[in-house]
Design a protein around this motif. Sequence first.
Motif, PDB file in Angstrom:
ATOM      1  N   LEU A  44       8.815   7.586   4.229  1.00 52.61           N
ATOM      2  CA  LEU A  44       7.890   6.519   3.847  1.00 52.61           C
ATOM      3  C   LEU A  44       8.643   5.261   3.423  1.00 52.61           C
ATOM      4  O   LEU A  44       8.219   4.132   3.719  1.00 52.61           O
ATOM      5  N   LEU A  45       9.765   5.439   2.711  1.00 55.28           N
ATOM      6  CA  LEU A  45      10.581   4.295   2.336  1.00 55.28           C
ATOM      7  C   LEU A  45      11.129   3.579   3.573  1.00 55.28           C
ATOM      8  O   LEU A  45      11.192   2.345   3.622  1.00 55.28           O
ATOM      9  N   THR A  46      11.502   4.355   4.587  1.00 56.50           N
ATOM     10  CA  THR A  46      11.990   3.770   5.832  1.00 56.50           C
ATOM     11  C   THR A  46      10.896   2.965   6.529  1.00 56.50           C
ATOM     12  O   THR A  46      11.146   1.856   7.029  1.00 56.50           O
ATOM     13  N   CYS A  47       9.686   3.494   6.565  1.00 53.73           N
ATOM     14  CA  CYS A  47       8.554   2.753   7.148  1.00 53.73           C
ATOM     15  C   CYS A  47       8.304   1.456   6.390  1.00 53.73           C
ATOM     16  O   CYS A  47       8.040   0.403   7.000  1.00 53.73           O
ATOM     17  N   GLN A  48       8.403   1.523   5.086  1.00 59.77           N
ATOM     18  CA  GLN A  48       8.177   0.342   4.264  1.00 59.77           C
ATOM     19  C   GLN A  48       9.217  -0.740   4.557  1.00 59.77           C
ATOM     20  O   GLN A  48       8.882  -1.927   4.695  1.00 59.77           O
ATOM     21  N   LEU A  49      10.477  -0.338   4.677  1.00 60.12           N
ATOM     22  CA  LEU A  49      11.520  -1.317   4.954  1.00 60.12           C
ATOM     23  C   LEU A  49      11.419  -1.861   6.378  1.00 60.12           C
ATOM     24  O   LEU A  49      11.755  -3.023   6.633  1.00 60.12           O
ATOM     25  N   ALA A  50      10.944  -1.051   7.329  1.00 54.03           N
ATOM     26  CA  ALA A  50      10.735  -1.542   8.695  1.00 54.03           C
ATOM     27  C   ALA A  50       9.662  -2.635   8.709  1.00 54.03           C
ATOM     28  O   ALA A  50       9.808  -3.663   9.391  1.00 54.03           O
ATOM     29  N   LEU A  51       8.604  -2.444   7.959  1.00 47.74           N
ATOM     30  CA  LEU A  51       7.566  -3.469   7.844  1.00 47.74           C
ATOM     31  C   LEU A  51       8.103  -4.726   7.164  1.00 47.74           C
ATOM     32  O   LEU A  51       7.717  -5.849   7.508  1.00 47.74           O
ATOM     33  N   THR A  52       9.008  -4.542   6.209  1.00 45.11           N
ATOM     34  CA  THR A  52       9.599  -5.682   5.516  1.00 45.11           C
ATOM     35  C   THR A  52      10.443  -6.521   6.461  1.00 45.11           C
ATOM     36  O   THR A  52      10.505  -7.756   6.337  1.00 45.11           O
ATOM     37  N   ILE A  53      11.094  -5.884   7.429  1.00 45.82           N
ATOM     38  CA  ILE A  53      11.882  -6.621   8.416  1.00 45.82           C
ATOM     39  C   ILE A  53      10.977  -7.534   9.246  1.00 45.82           C
ATOM     40  O   ILE A  53      11.302  -8.699   9.501  1.00 45.82           O
ATOM     41  N   VAL A  54       9.827  -6.999   9.671  1.00 43.54           N
ATOM     42  CA  VAL A  54       8.873  -7.817  10.424  1.00 43.54           C
ATOM     43  C   VAL A  54       8.356  -8.960   9.553  1.00 43.54           C
ATOM     44  O   VAL A  54       8.222 -10.105  10.007  1.00 43.54           O
ATOM     45  N   MET A  55       8.072  -8.645   8.294  1.00 42.58           N
ATOM     46  CA  MET A  55       7.602  -9.672   7.367  1.00 42.58           C
ATOM     47  C   MET A  55       8.607 -10.804   7.234  1.00 42.58           C
ATOM     48  O   MET A  55       8.257 -11.982   7.175  1.00 42.58           O
TER      49      MET A  55
ATOM     50  N   GLY B 185       0.797  -1.216   0.000  1.00 45.70           N
ATOM     51  CA  GLY B 185       0.000   0.000   0.000  1.00 45.70           C
ATOM     52  C   GLY B 185       0.828   1.264   0.000  1.00 45.70           C
ATOM     53  O   GLY B 185       0.356   2.327  -0.443  1.00 45.70           O
ATOM     54  N   LEU B 186       2.074   1.192   0.465  1.00 51.63           N
ATOM     55  CA  LEU B 186       2.925   2.384   0.517  1.00 51.63           C
ATOM     56  C   LEU B 186       3.505   2.762  -0.853  1.00 51.63           C
ATOM     57  O   LEU B 186       3.877   3.924  -1.057  1.00 51.63           O
ATOM     58  N   PHE B 187       3.591   1.818  -1.777  1.00 52.34           N
ATOM     59  CA  PHE B 187       4.162   2.136  -3.091  1.00 52.34           C
ATOM     60  C   PHE B 187       3.417   3.286  -3.787  1.00 52.34           C
ATOM     61  O   PHE B 187       4.053   4.264  -4.208  1.00 52.34           O
ATOM     62  N   PRO B 188       2.098   3.203  -3.967  1.00 49.42           N
ATOM     63  CA  PRO B 188       1.414   4.322  -4.643  1.00 49.42           C
ATOM     64  C   PRO B 188       1.483   5.621  -3.859  1.00 49.42           C
ATOM     65  O   PRO B 188       1.500   6.709  -4.461  1.00 49.42           O
ATOM     66  N   ILE B 189       1.517   5.536  -2.531  1.00 49.32           N
ATOM     67  CA  ILE B 189       1.617   6.761  -1.727  1.00 49.32           C
ATOM     68  C   ILE B 189       2.964   7.436  -1.968  1.00 49.32           C
ATOM     69  O   ILE B 189       3.048   8.664  -2.166  1.00 49.32           O
ATOM     70  N   ILE B 190       4.041   6.647  -1.954  1.00 46.45           N
ATOM     71  CA  ILE B 190       5.376   7.195  -2.194  1.00 46.45           C
ATOM     72  C   ILE B 190       5.457   7.789  -3.596  1.00 46.45           C
ATOM     73  O   ILE B 190       6.027   8.880  -3.803  1.00 46.45           O
ATOM     74  N   SER B 191       4.904   7.082  -4.572  1.00 52.20           N
ATOM     75  CA  SER B 191       4.904   7.582  -5.948  1.00 52.20           C
ATOM     76  C   SER B 191       4.154   8.903  -6.062  1.00 52.20           C
ATOM     77  O   SER B 191       4.613   9.841  -6.732  1.00 52.20           O
ATOM     78  N   TRP B 192       3.004   8.994  -5.417  1.00 58.42           N
ATOM     79  CA  TRP B 192       2.209  10.228  -5.469  1.00 58.42           C
ATOM     80  C   TRP B 192       2.975  11.401  -4.863  1.00 58.42           C
ATOM     81  O   TRP B 192       2.975  12.509  -5.409  1.00 58.42           O
ATOM     82  N   VAL B 193       3.645  11.157  -3.740  1.00 59.06           N
ATOM     83  CA  VAL B 193       4.423  12.223  -3.104  1.00 59.06           C
ATOM     84  C   VAL B 193       5.563  12.664  -4.013  1.00 59.06           C
ATOM     85  O   VAL B 193       5.828  13.866  -4.169  1.00 59.06           O
ATOM     86  N   ALA B 194       6.245  11.700  -4.636  1.00 56.75           N
ATOM     87  CA  ALA B 194       7.363  12.035  -5.524  1.00 56.75           C
ATOM     88  C   ALA B 194       6.903  12.824  -6.746  1.00 56.75           C
ATOM     89  O   ALA B 194       7.578  13.762  -7.192  1.00 56.75           O
ATOM     90  N   LYS B 195       5.759  12.456  -7.314  1.00 60.29           N
ATOM     91  CA  LYS B 195       5.240  13.184  -8.471  1.00 60.29           C
ATOM     92  C   LYS B 195       4.845  14.615  -8.107  1.00 60.29           C
ATOM     93  O   LYS B 195       5.013  15.540  -8.906  1.00 60.29           O
TER      94      LYS B 195
END
Length: 489
Positions: free
Chosen positions: A392-403, A371-381
């Motif tokens: 946001l990228l840091t939050c995404q990678l933190a969730l990936t660690i738990v995963m 779900g964070l991918f489109p949010i990050i893309s929207w912010v970058a655009k």
Amino acid sequence: MIIAPSDARNDDQALLLASDSGNEFKKPTPLPKLQIYVLMLSSLVEPIASQCIYPFINQLVRELDITGGDETKVGYYAGMIESLFFATQAVTVLQWSRASDRVGRKPVLLLGIFGLSLSMLCFGLSRTFTGLVVSRCITGALNGNIGVMKSMLGELTDSTNMAQGFALLPISWSLGITLGPVIGGTLSRPQDNFPHLFGSPFWAEFPYFLPCGVAAGFAVVTFVVILLFLKDTLPRGVAPEKLASLVEREAGSHEIGYGTVDRRQGSSAAPSDAPVPLRTLLNASRVLRIANYGVLATLEIALYALQPLFYSTPIVFGGLGFTPMTIGLWMAGFGIFNGLIQAFYFAPLVDRIGPKKLFRLGHTCFIPIFGLFPIISWVAKRWGIIWLVWALLTCQLALTIVMDMSFSCILMYITASAPNRRSLGALNGLSQTTASVVRAFGPASATSLFAYSIQHDFMAGYGVYIVLIVIAIATLPLSAKLPDNVADN
């Protein structure tokens, strides 16, 4: 003597996880450190080899003019190349794992590492799409390592230290996915980044040979270390009741090896240690565990295929426009933090909340990750690459660690369900075959859907993420069927 399966399961339940009865835990058996360290070194080879191409694979596809200059088609071909390793591995990994049950783990491990080093050299020298395809196929066909390494780790641990042992696999993998992108990102195109050292025309003709050569060199070093120092946990011609003695001197324990083996008993049950037929091996309990592993592998490989593509795709097309070096360093940072968290927190979390809850938590993390991918893309655009993008990228990678912790959990479930040692390789082979099959289709499917979403403005260009979120939600009930304890049916 081989304990009856029900006794082994009860032993695992009592010693590995907390129980409501308040029974005291047995002191954990010391891990055989030298053997574990060598095994961790061998498990570095595959992630380094696979991840080192990620920072530059999309650029390589562009430079070879495979797409005819069509930027939107890069994802199709990059995903296809990434998938070929798993496609060929899916065909052969079960046979390699079953062979390791008969001829020993070490010979199969050495053969896989040799094949990987050879294929990486071929990949770096390839200047055609066909060459890239053939080299990746060689890697997958000769590499049955991951299933064999899981079997060896299961044989080097028992019910008292299983969580500690399986916490080490993500550490090795994390270190590998740290070093791999660094190697691929910093050493690609050395004639541009280090012109004084790499001014030869060779590097202009083969701009991605250096990272591939370094990965191949590391594989050769690992080959030598395994040859000299690793003891086979299931050597050919050794009686099952003597298997534990291979490492017990180093660990100083009476109960070393896979948790269903107890050397304190006699050897009268040795005949029951014969390999179990595949049809018998695939009961409902083991199929459930393998299916959950397959679901995780599907979502994970889609994530790891999309990340570098998302990072490298221009902002106007829904990405972030990062350079290969930026991609490599960012993915390396993830690997460092992932390894540290796994090392210090996985085993305590298993003891505190149990493997099932931790597994389900990791599975659920896929939903916000995608779900964070489109949010990050929207912010970058809208505002470009600002601090919010990095947050946001840091939050995404933190969730990936738990995963990532869910993988260690499901591997514990699979290992604890093996009926005996000489069936552990086949069981891990079956689980790895399942993972390889879905990973063979995963990168190509995810990156192709990424390209299709952009080309056809599917769900505003973010259709690939919506589809993956739906898959993650739909597969959550499967994880709920796992038993609370790894040894239960």
